[in-house]
Design a protein around this motif. Structure first.
Motif, mmCIF file in Angstrom:
data_model
loop_
_atom_site.group_PDB
_atom_site.id
_atom_site.type_symbol
_atom_site.label_atom_id
_atom_site.label_comp_id
_atom_site.label_asym_id
_atom_site.label_seq_id
_atom_site.Cartn_x
_atom_site.Cartn_y
_atom_site.Cartn_z
ATOM 1 N N ILE A 17 31.040 14.673 24.638
ATOM 2 C CA ILE A 17 30.482 15.608 25.162
ATOM 3 C C ILE A 17 30.023 16.576 24.172
ATOM 4 O O ILE A 17 29.157 17.446 23.819
ATOM 5 C CB ILE A 17 31.179 16.417 26.302
ATOM 6 C CG1 ILE A 17 31.203 15.333 27.499
ATOM 7 C CG2 ILE A 17 30.477 17.609 26.808
ATOM 8 C CD1 ILE A 17 32.166 16.210 28.634
ATOM 9 N N GLY A 18 31.278 16.924 23.179
ATOM 10 C CA GLY A 18 31.034 17.791 22.313
ATOM 11 C C GLY A 18 29.912 17.480 21.189
ATOM 12 O O GLY A 18 29.250 18.318 20.762
ATOM 13 N N VAL A 19 29.925 16.226 20.941
ATOM 14 C CA VAL A 19 28.814 15.631 19.925
ATOM 15 C C VAL A 19 27.456 15.985 20.765
ATOM 16 O O VAL A 19 26.622 16.378 20.145
ATOM 17 C CB VAL A 19 29.129 14.101 19.709
ATOM 18 C CG1 VAL A 19 27.880 13.681 18.986
ATOM 19 C CG2 VAL A 19 30.382 13.793 18.954
ATOM 20 N N LEU A 47 26.608 18.166 23.029
ATOM 21 C CA LEU A 47 26.353 19.721 22.967
ATOM 22 C C LEU A 47 25.901 20.065 21.706
ATOM 23 O O LEU A 47 24.758 20.671 21.177
ATOM 24 C CB LEU A 47 27.492 20.646 23.406
ATOM 25 C CG LEU A 47 27.833 20.437 24.925
ATOM 26 C CD1 LEU A 47 28.990 21.426 24.924
ATOM 27 C CD2 LEU A 47 26.789 21.002 25.619
ATOM 28 N N PHE A 48 26.807 19.735 20.411
ATOM 29 C CA PHE A 48 26.419 20.046 18.940
ATOM 30 C C PHE A 48 24.965 19.633 18.732
ATOM 31 O O PHE A 48 24.198 20.267 18.141
ATOM 32 C CB PHE A 48 27.361 19.635 18.253
ATOM 33 C CG PHE A 48 27.212 19.815 16.919
ATOM 34 C CD1 PHE A 48 27.817 21.060 16.337
ATOM 35 C CD2 PHE A 48 26.851 18.901 15.909
ATOM 36 C CE1 PHE A 48 27.580 21.516 15.033
ATOM 37 C CE2 PHE A 48 26.507 19.211 14.523
ATOM 38 C CZ PHE A 48 27.041 20.480 14.130
#
Lengths: 303, 289
Positions: B101-103, B105-106
């Motif tokens: 998810i972080g990837v 979003l980034f």
């Protein structure tokens, strides 16, 4: 002053969201990626009942929490037996479906236009009094939720939930109806999400579908992981750190003009994404994790 | 009525062809790296934007632009693996899932940061539909079908005919036994990420050429691709591809009766039904622990 109130109100509402998610993920190991659906159900139920049908405020809140819980029950019964990864994808699908319903069923939900004129608590007392009093109400309900979760965490039920998380087969072998308890946790967590959604709707006084994108679910996960999964104080700290960052970077936008407004808001989410990755890689136990023993740290890892 | 039905079937096959590429990739990642990869849509989006940048802004010839898009998505996929997922190998699935998810979003907001949130289109010549019997087909759709089937055949050949492909299948079937036989997981993971990134990138470019390029191009079809992968069975990558065609058909036939705006909802119901009746998917072999 109004702005400070809003920051605190958002911090408290995200605290409540993180508390509910902590019950599901931190205590029991349920990975609910459709969390925002229950927030939306709570927000829309309360907003529609109080605006369109003129229900009293408290009845609207109660109905919001109740309907969110009710919606999660059949979903839980049908899907909670699936493996954690399947369950995560199915719940993500559920939240997208809920968003589609809100967008398309215009007669019921007002569609993309959203609902305006939602009352704040104590609105009759005028804007100067109603804001702090509404804030106090939210704070009291958040504190009550935290107390409730703390009680669950220290009860035999809490130990059973942690046992289900650590080793579900073992809990089953002891004769525990683990599926029933997982559904129960899903329902209680959804009720908390629904209540938080209702509080949010009545604080901002205007809701529309784009406020309930999966980003809310992701933000709640970030708040929870930031604070420390499974810990009791973690959700509070994580939620406020997240909100201070989000709101602080909005304030900064007024003073710093290196990038366009669109770029700055994009940058904000890039930083959140990066923070999430760094956190998972280097500190999966969260900010509060250091205070815990190595054993519980390992169990936080298992979640 | 018959003509309408035939038209929907054609649309369904085209949608299925696009979905098949990311669905196959999602199944491979799920099996080999062990988690549902939420940033898969970003690979599609980034490839589409890179190809658009090359073709629309730098005015490179189209084949070169496509190659550039694929190279960028392969580099992104390898970057995700080497920069993030590699460090999380052996951790619980949730860690990898949330990291992805972080990837996502980034990368998604990185695209918005770089290119804004406006829609873009490829500089393609105007085309006229070709009438084939009962149905009208866009020439682009024929290209798209050709590319998708070609890619699927290529992967099939790779899995059967090459050493790296056979090793990849071995790791996907049973990572423990594969390791005992001396297969290095590190190289297989790297090869797998290149493969799935190129597949996703191709799907992204095709989708961008067919519709418009937007920052959520990949994210918007991710759930459908997941549904297709689960539908066909995660344990069998080609089951996932077949699942994608079935998904495409069912969702396009479904909109004959259900409002178009609920297209994604059909995917959700299909996943639910399949998981309830046959948790391992239509072509799955065994339930993964």
């Amino acid at each position: 002053m109004t702005y400070v109130y809003t920051v605190i109100a958002f911090g408290l509402i995200y605290t409540m969201l993180a508390l509910g998610l902590n019950l599901q993920m931190g205590f029991t190991g349920i990975i609910n990626f459709g969390y925002v659906a229950f927030v939306a159900i709570g927000a829309y139920t309360s907003a529609l009942l109080t605006v369109d049908l003129h229900w009293p405020l408290l009845a609207g809140w109660a109905a919001g929490a109740a309907l969110a819980a009710l919606a999660s029950y059949p979903l839980g019964l049908l899907t909670i037996r699936l493996g954690g990864d399947y369950f995560a994808v199915v719940t993500l699908g559920f939240s997208e479906l809920a968003l589609l319903v809100v967008l398309n069923e215009r007669q019921l939900t007002h569609g993309a236009i959203g609902i305006t004129g939602i009352h704040r608590p104590f609105a009759a007392l005028g804007p100067h009094l109603s804001a702090p009093l509404a804030l106090l109400t939210i704070a009291a309900l958040t504190a009550f939720t935290a107390y409730l979760i703390w009680q669950i965490g220290h009860s035999p039920l809490g130990r059973l939930l942690r046992a289900i998380q650590a080793n579900e087969s073992a809990a089953q072998a002891l004769g525990k109806n683990t599926v029933g308890y997982k559904v129960l946790v899903l329902v209680v967590g959804s009720a908390i999400a629904g209540l938080a959604g209702a509080l949010y709707a009545h604080w901002v006084q205007y809701i529309s579908p784009d406020q309930f994108s999966p980003d809310v679910t992701f933000n709640t996960f970030i708040a929870l992981i930031l604070g420390g999964v499974g810990s009791l104080l973690g959700p509070v700290i994580g939620a406020f750190v997240l909100i201070f960052f989000l709101q602080g970077s909005i304030v900064l936008q007024d003073y710093v003009h290196i990038f366009s407004a669109n770029q700055q808001s994009a940058l904000r989410f890039m930083i959140i994404g990066l923070a999430l990755v760094l956190l998972i890689v280097f500190r999966p136990e969260g900010i509060m994790g250091r205070m815990k023993s190595r054993r519980s740290r390992r169990s936080a890892d298992v979640s | 009525m018959i003509a309408e039905l035939a038209q929907h079937i054609v649309d369904g096959v085209v949608l299925g062809a696009i979905l098949a590429l990311p669905a196959l990739g999602l199944a491979l990642v799920w099996r080999i790296a062990g988690f549902p990869h939420l940033a898969h849509g970003s690979l599609m989006t980034i490839a589409a934007y890179a190809a658009w940048l090359a073709a629309g802004v730098w005015h490179l010839p189209l084949p070169l632009a496509v190659l550039f898009g694929l190279a960028i998505s392969a580099a992104t996929g390898v970057g995700m693996h080497l920069g993030v997922y590699r460090y999380l190998a052996g951790r619980p699935m949730l860690n990898l899932f949330i990291a992805s998810i972080g990837v996502e979003l980034f990368l998604r907001y990185g695209v918005i940061f770089s290119f804004g949130s406006d829609f873009q289109t490829f500089p393609l010549p105007a085309e006229r539909g070709v009438r084939l019997g009962l149905v009208v087909v866009r020439p682009l759709d024929l290209v798209l079908l050709g590319v998708a089937f070609g890619a699927l055949l290529g992967v099939w050949w790779m899995f059967r005919g090459t050493q790296i492909g056979r090793r990849m299948r071995a790791v996907s079937d049973n990572p423990f036994l594969a390791r005992l036989s001396g297969i290095s997981p590190a190289r297989i993971h790297l090869a797998m990420w290149i493969l799935v990134s190129v597949l996703a990138g191709a799907a992204g470019i095709l989708l961008g050429a067919r519709n418009v390029i937007s920052p959520t191009l990949g994210w918007d079809v991710l759930l459908l691709a997941f549904a297709a992968a689960i539908f066909g069975g995660i344990s069998n990558p080609f089951g996932a591809a077949v699942g994608a065609f079935l998904m495409g058909l069912v969702s396009q036939l479904g909109i004959m009766w259900i409002p178009t705006s609920y297209e994604e909802g059909i995917a959700f119901f299909l996943i639910m039904i399949v998981l309830l009746v046959r948790p391992r998917g239509l072509f799955g072999e065994a339930v993964r622990a």
